[in-house]
Design a protein around this motif. Structure first.
Motif, PDB file in Angstrom:
ATOM      1  N   GLU A 391      86.758  78.359  45.547  1.00  0.00           N
ATOM      2  CA  GLU A 391      86.430  77.372  44.596  1.00  0.00           C
ATOM      3  C   GLU A 391      87.363  76.833  43.691  1.00  0.00           C
ATOM      4  O   GLU A 391      87.249  75.589  43.276  1.00  0.00           O
ATOM      5  CB  GLU A 391      85.389  78.082  43.741  1.00  0.00           C
ATOM      6  N   ARG A 394      89.123  73.353  45.174  1.00  0.00           N
ATOM      7  CA  ARG A 394      88.280  72.568  45.461  1.00  0.00           C
ATOM      8  C   ARG A 394      89.254  71.006  45.841  1.00  0.00           C
ATOM      9  O   ARG A 394      89.115  70.572  46.860  1.00  0.00           O
ATOM     10  CB  ARG A 394      87.405  72.095  44.516  1.00  0.00           C
ATOM     11  N   ARG A 395      90.054  70.803  44.717  1.00  0.00           N
ATOM     12  CA  ARG A 395      90.917  69.588  44.885  1.00  0.00           C
ATOM     13  C   ARG A 395      91.879  69.592  45.907  1.00  0.00           C
ATOM     14  O   ARG A 395      92.144  68.576  46.603  1.00  0.00           O
ATOM     15  CB  ARG A 395      91.481  69.436  43.364  1.00  0.00           C
ATOM     16  N   GLY A 398      89.827  68.990  48.994  1.00  0.00           N
ATOM     17  CA  GLY A 398      89.741  67.377  48.983  1.00  0.00           C
ATOM     18  C   GLY A 398      90.685  66.470  49.500  1.00  0.00           C
ATOM     19  O   GLY A 398      90.929  65.617  50.064  1.00  0.00           O
ATOM     20  N   GLU A 485      81.831  73.625  50.903  1.00  0.00           N
ATOM     21  CA  GLU A 485      82.828  72.905  50.188  1.00  0.00           C
ATOM     22  C   GLU A 485      83.067  71.610  51.282  1.00  0.00           C
ATOM     23  O   GLU A 485      83.337  70.545  51.018  1.00  0.00           O
ATOM     24  CB  GLU A 485      83.955  73.438  49.826  1.00  0.00           C
ATOM     25  N   GLU A 488      81.051  68.539  51.453  1.00  0.00           N
ATOM     26  CA  GLU A 488      81.319  67.493  50.643  1.00  0.00           C
ATOM     27  C   GLU A 488      82.259  66.430  50.873  1.00  0.00           C
ATOM     28  O   GLU A 488      83.145  66.717  51.743  1.00  0.00           O
ATOM     29  CB  GLU A 488      81.531  68.196  49.151  1.00  0.00           C
ATOM     30  N   LEU A 493      85.162  66.194  45.877  1.00  0.00           N
ATOM     31  CA  LEU A 493      86.051  67.389  45.912  1.00  0.00           C
ATOM     32  C   LEU A 493      87.104  67.335  45.092  1.00  0.00           C
ATOM     33  O   LEU A 493      87.614  68.346  44.340  1.00  0.00           O
ATOM     34  CB  LEU A 493      86.384  67.992  47.405  1.00  0.00           C
ATOM     35  N   LYS A 497      84.324  70.704  39.013  1.00  0.00           N
ATOM     36  CA  LYS A 497      83.175  70.902  38.897  1.00  0.00           C
ATOM     37  C   LYS A 497      82.702  70.683  37.241  1.00  0.00           C
ATOM     38  O   LYS A 497      83.600  71.142  36.532  1.00  0.00           O
ATOM     39  CB  LYS A 497      82.790  72.155  39.293  1.00  0.00           C
TER      40      LYS A 497
END
Length: 893
Positions: A391, A394-395, A398, A485, A488, A493, A497
């Motif tokens: 988590e 995430r970036r 992405g 994840e 998405e 991403l 959040k």
């Protein structure tokens, strides 16, 4: 090139987050170490014992008869399928001067079974040589000393030279040597002397080894099943042997008595002939005296001679009649000789053998619960850690998606990370656990057993189970989050959040409390309830570790409380005296009255009986019938769930373990088998609490009603003032020397034996406590580390706003402290449940463990958890001091 670069980046992730990686590895390592190590301990201990006794050719069965064993018995034993048979002599020798009892065995170098281990010196080579138990060194015996055995009716010589000290596989315990029917009632050590020294041709014991159990684990189920069948076949072959042996004994004894009886009868017949001749001589003398009017000195002398001869005849007649009566009594005694009993003793009947097996069973029972729970906590924290890690990235995920990386390529990094951590932890945990825990546990109890050591080996099942569980916890967690994840869009991403919206918490509604709280406290409590999942996970982790420590120390408390719960609260007598057949009870009671230490006694009938039920193993228990049921309550306190009651006049009382095994309730009818497998039925009037052994209690009146037999006491329960060990030994010696008593068993000895047995588990319990403490420390560190990592921007913000370092630390510590306290409180409750469950699993057919957790256990587990929390916060404080606020607050929003 792209994949190669990304692979390097994946490896760098391990280096950059080495604290988290090491924490995951350590958690998996600890979980695997305890789970695999404890699961392997029982099998490794048992296998090592099996290898030792098989190497020393320990007999599988010992056949013993109260009437001795003849060549016919040996021929019969040789017919047992798969059997290798050897015979020998054994007897007890009591040295009254030294107050020692030795068990003497015959030694024959041709024999292959029960091979002795020479610790010093050598085995007997000449007729006047013997070897002693290594334990005899404690009594002061040394090599080349003379050992005197004054047993002229059994041995051809008295003096022997000590040429060696040995260990025997019959005695795997370093302390226990069994009971004797001479001296003080306990065997102090054993001795082996050449067989030719024994004067009797009648043997005492037949040793049997079975080919169909070779290679089988001596404590295993396969061995037990095979031995049950072997014993069935042995008993079938020896079914008629007791009666045959009784006839042989009677015949041999009558052969000695009947010629003497005939000789006495012949002597009496000759004496009667002599009497007739004497009577005729008297008549002739009287006739001569009647014809002679004057005194005749010759006639007077003849008359005196006849009177002397009559006295001699009367004396001889009296002696012959006495001898005839004695021979008739002997003949009657011979005809009344009790049929000898044959016993078939297995390895488990050897001193200390079953105790070692029970140790392994208890470890196995504990291994089914404690490590599994430990394992669950470790897996849960691993799952949480890996979930948070994905988590956090995430970036990055992405960005990689935007650059065109496939889902599989993105996942590789986390698969490598998870598999590396899991593999390192599982491999290290399996190796360390398998090679250290069994050896450590053996070393902690090795002073009680004669085994040379243990040989570790890997058990595939627990290793596979650990691998599956931790791969799921680490790799599974990563993949589950990735699946979510990766579905998405890159644009979503790349955005962090959104934080959870703030909301009023329950505490805010309690105005008197909320209004008096500081700003920092209000922020901390809002954060606690704002991130509920984080709080729940932290509390579960801490509660699990606290529960493990409570259970660890609670196990020690409970295991050590068996004797305290049994002796005093239930058994309130100090000794049991077992009488010989047809003993003179009044003579025994006179002996009791002469001893000032003895305060009271109660005659009872003790008998071993058996319960049988389809689908349940046959169970033996002691049936106790007191002479006076009202007085009996002073000796034994019957209780049902703590509430006392008196032995009923109509109906039986059975102890709780047997009631559970056979699903018995009040009012049920129970079929009981006696020694001769004769059955009788009893009604269960009540169920009694009990922790050691299994008992069936009947009143004298109900026993006579149920059996149709008269009550005959064969034992006495004794109450006494406190006695020293030497006073107990002297009492036992006096009772045995009376020729009325077989054995005296003191409760103090049973208490000591029980305490020693439970001491074997102390080391295991402390291993659990130490490993649980380590897990608690790592869990707290990991959770705090995750907490700080997730809130780096938030903590940097409050530092920019002017919070001092100590205030920032207290900001985090306050939340952790609440987690810790809540975790400890929940852990206490969970620890009690876990301890109870483990004790239920560890309880055996003859032992029920009470649930006892002392206040010190709670203080220790709670105190250690708080201490670890403080240490972790001190380490966290230094990390928070070095937060780079500028980097942390950089953002692309």
């Amino acid at each position: 090139m792209k994949n190669k670069t990304y692979f390097k980046a994946s490896l760098r992730e391990i280096i950059y987050s080495k604290g988290r990686f090491i924490a995951i590895v350590l958690i998996i390592l600890l979980g695997t170490l305890l789970y695999v190590g404890i699961k392997a301990t029982g099998p490794i201990l048992n296998h090592s014992a099996s290898q030792f006794v098989d190497k020393q050719e320990l007999s599988n069965l010992q056949i013993v008869s109260t009437g001795g064993l003849t060549e016919e018995d040996e021929r019969l034993a040789a017919k047992i399928p798969n059997a290798e048979v050897e015979s020998g002599h054994q007897l007890f020798y009591a040295d009254s001067k030294k107050n020692q009892v030795a068990k003497l065995y015959s030694y024959d170098k041709k024999n292959q079974q029960n091979k002795l281990i020479v610790k010093s010196g050598h085995l007997p080579q000449k007729e006047n040589e013997l070897v002693l138990d290594e334990k005899a060194k404690e009594e002061g015996y040394r090599l080349n000393q003379t050992y005197r055995i004054d047993q002229p009716d059994q041995l051809k010589r008295k003096n022997f030279k000590i040429v060696g000290f040995v260990q025997s596989p019959i005695y795997i315990s370093t302390e226990e040597r069994g009971l004797s029917n001479v001296g003080n009632g306990n065997v102090d050590f054993f001795a082996y002397l050449p067989e030719n020294n024994f004067s009797s041709k009648i043997k005492s014991i037949i040793y049997v080894r079975f080919a169909n159990v070779k290679g089988k684990e001596t404590y295993g189920k396969a061995y037990e099943k095979a031995m049950d069948k072997n014993i069935e076949k042995t008993e079938a072959l020896f079914t008629d042997r007791p009666k045959e042996r009784a006839a042989e004994i009677k015949s041999a004894a009558l052969k000695k008595v009947q010629p003497k009886k005939a000789e006495v009868a012949d002597s009496l017949a000759k004496l009667e002939t002599g009497q007739k001749e004497l009577n005729q001589a008297k008549v002739q003398l009287e006739q001569q005296a009647a014809l002679t009017s004057n005194e005749n000195p010759q006639l007077e002398q003849a008359k005196n001679d006849l009177e002397e001869r009559q006295k001699e005849l009367n004396s001889n007649r009296e002696k012959l009649l006495t001898a005839q009566q004695k021979l008739s009594d002997s003949e009657k005694e011979i005809n009344d000789v009790k049929t000898p009993s044959y016993s078939y003793d297995q390895r488990a009947d050897n001193p200390g053998f079953q105790e070692y097996g029970d140790l392994s069973e208890r470890i196995a029972a504990i291994a089914n619960v404690f490590p599994v729970f430990f394992f669950f906590i470790a897996a849960l924290i691993t799952f949480t850690t890996m979930t948070r890690m994905v988590e956090e990235n995430r970036r990055e995920i992405g960005t990689l998606k935007a650059l065109g990386y496939s889902r599989y390529e993105i996942s590789i990094k986390y698969i490598i990370y998870a598999v590396s951590a899991a593999a390192a932890g599982i491999i290290l945990g399996s190796v360390i656990g398998t090679h250290t825990l069994p050896r450590l546990i053996f070393e902690l109890s090795s002073d009680r057993y004669n085994f040379p050591g243990v040989k570790a080996f890997y058990l595939s099942r627990p290793i596979i189970q650990a691998t599956i569980a931790f791969l799921f916890a680490s790799l599974g967690a990563a993949l589950l989050v990735l699946l979510k994840e990766l579905h998405e869009k890159p644009a979503e991403l790349l955005q962090p959040k959104a934080p959870k919206p703030g909301q009023r918490i329950f505490l805010e509604r309690i105005t008197p409390i909320w209004s008096r709280m500081s700003f920092n406290s209000k922020v901390s409590y809002r954060n606690l309830f704002r991130y509920k999942s984080r709080m729940i996970m932290a509390v579960i982790g801490i509660a699990g570790c606290a529960a493990l420590m409570v259970a660890g120390v609670g196990l020690k408390d409970s295991l050590s409380s068996v004797g305290q719960k049994q002796f005093g609260p239930i058994i309130d007598y100090d000794a049991i005296v077992t009488l010989k057949d047809q003993a003179d009870n009044s003579a025994v009671e006179k002996l009791f009255s002469k001893n000032k230490k003895l305060t009271a006694n109660l005659a009872v009938m003790n008998q071993t009986v058996e319960l049988k039920q389809k689908g349940q193993a046959n169970q033996k228990l002691t049936m106790m019938v007191p002479e006076d049921r009202e007085v009996f309550k002073q000796y034994l306190h019957l209780k049902n769930k703590g509430a006392g009651f008196t032995l009923p006049n109509d109906g039986a009382v059975i102890t709780q373990k047997m009631a559970e095994l056979f699903n018995l309730k009040k009012g049920d009818s129970l079929t009981v088998y006696d020694d001769d497998q004769q059955t009788f039925k009893v009604k269960i009037a009540n169920i009694s609490d009990n922790y050691l052994g299994n008992f069936l209690y009947l009143s004298k009146e109900y026993y006579q009603k149920a059996r149709g037999n008269n009550f005959e006491a064969n034992s006495y329960l004794l109450k006494s003032k406190k006695m020293t060990k030497s006073e107990e030994e002297n009492l036992s010696k006096k009772l045995l020397s009376s020729d009325q008593v077989i054995n005296t068993s003191f409760m103090s000895t049973q208490i000591e034996t029980q305490e020693n047995s439970m001491d074997n588990l102390d080391g295991i319990v402390w291993i659990f406590v130490v490993l649980s403490g380590l897990l608690a420390f790592i869990v707290l560190y990991n959770l705090t580390n995750i907490n700080v990592s997730e809130r780096l921007r938030e903590l940097s913000t409050i530092k920019v706003l002017g919070f001092y370092d100590r205030e920032v630390t207290s900001y985090v510590f306050r939340e952790n402290f609440v987690f810790t306290i809540l975790g400890i409180l929940f852990g206490y409750g969970l620890g009690v449940i876990l301890t109870k469950f483990i004790l239920d699993q560890a309880s055996m057919e003859t032992i029920t463990f009470p649930l006892v957790i002392r206040s010190g256990s709670y203080l220790l587990s709670g105190g250690l958890t708080i201490l670890f929390s403080v240490i972790v916060m001190l380490a966290t404080h230094f990390r928070l001091r070095h937060i780079n606020m500028i980097d942390a607050l950089k953002s692309n929003e």
